[in-house]
Design an enzyme around this catalytic site. Sequence first.
Site, PDB file in Angstrom:
ATOM      1  N   CYS A   1      14.559 -19.562   9.810  1.00  0.00           N
ATOM      2  CA  CYS A   1      14.562 -18.999  11.153  1.00  0.00           C
ATOM      3  C   CYS A   1      15.961 -18.501  11.532  1.00  0.00           C
ATOM      4  CB  CYS A   1      14.016 -20.015  12.152  1.00  0.00           C
ATOM      5  SG  CYS A   1      13.435 -19.246  13.697  1.00  0.00           S
TER       6      CYS A   1
ATOM      7  N   HIS B   1       8.495 -21.169   9.409  1.00  0.00           N
ATOM      8  CA  HIS B   1       8.823 -22.589   9.279  1.00  0.00           C
ATOM      9  C   HIS B   1       7.960 -23.271   8.208  1.00  0.00           C
ATOM     10  CE1 HIS B   1      11.682 -23.270  12.591  1.00  0.00           C
ATOM     11  NE2 HIS B   1      11.079 -22.223  13.126  1.00  0.00           N
TER      12      HIS B   1
ATOM     13  N   GLU C   1       8.353 -26.156   7.159  1.00  0.00           N
ATOM     14  CA  GLU C   1       8.266 -27.582   7.494  1.00  0.00           C
ATOM     15  C   GLU C   1       7.343 -27.828   8.679  1.00  0.00           C
ATOM     16  OE1 GLU C   1      10.368 -26.199  10.836  1.00  0.00           O
ATOM     17  OE2 GLU C   1      10.479 -25.606   8.763  1.00  0.00           O
TER      18      GLU C   1
END
Length: 368
Positions: free
Chosen positions: A254, A342, A344
């Site tokens: 990001c 993302h 994660e």
Amino acid sequence: MQAPKGFLLLEDGTLFSGRLVGPTSPTVAEVVFTTNMTGYQEVFTDPSYRGQIVVMTAPQIGNYGINAEDPESAQPQIAGVVVRELSPTYSNWRATGGLREWLERAAVPVLTEVDTRRLTRHLRTVGVMKGVIGEGETPSGAALAALDACPSMEGLDLATVVSTREIYTWGPSDAPYHIVAYDYGIKRNILRLFEAHGCRVTVVPSDTPAERLLAMDPDGVFLSNGPGDPAAVAYAPATIREIASRQIPMFGICLGHQLLGLSFGGHTVKMPYGHRGGNQPVKDLATGQVLITSQNPGFAVAGSGEGVEGAPELAVTHLNLNDRTVEGLRHRTLPVFGVQYHPEAAPGPHDAVPLFDQFLTALRNRRG
């Protein structure tokens, strides 16, 4: 007892009415929307949402409460919340409390009973903009003055604001790999996944000089997510270039991805309404595979499938299938790569988790 009347006024003059829960003094911030159906606690504690009023498109929020395991930081980071319905009750075996009470303790205002479908369609058509939440049916003079004084997200360095000021570690001391992570607003689930992949992580402040990081002798360097305008984090690119020149594997997510673009000659642009939610389709240009991803950026690295504008050393690896923005890049000669989305994500989707394995492969290759 029914909550008092409240409103959201956007800077273009559009007014939305509702009921106000929590602080009644005017609250101003950029107003954005997210399409996440679950995971409101993760959204509200994600430092990437610092200084934003978040509109939830899911019609009911709070029905499974909050817990102590899911937060992405120590406290709510958002400026305010706008919802259609704030559930008065919650039910979940992991819950330790209610969302309403949790937000009230953090002094975060919630505007409920809002036509969030109309609001989201407006933001998607006109673009995200500044707004003010306040008490009453119409804005007071104080609310109008606060909205007028609210700074634009463009040019705003919030990464420095949310970054840790003290170095700390995560994961076992005897882990086979040592990662040093720049904290521009790092999410806890990133640290959890690095630990699950056999890494010890040393988290350092966002402005840590390259020489201090290199003295820690890392196997790899991670550039975290974070809020604000990446171009305003002016101290980062020179540091990133210095570290990358040492052939140390580097991975950015990001804001970290955007800073990689800036570090090698690219530039960033503010998107009309960003990519916020858990259903963004991203194409891997090497394999043709389409990943469904979780995202929350308001800025993007300028470029196309042909490359990053102004950065010939960078190759584009992923594109967003909705608007063709750059979602991934890699350096052509250095072990450096980043993604806008993302991997994660908590809650999911989890299509992109293998990117952590890709980073670990680069660490192993460096060791030989």
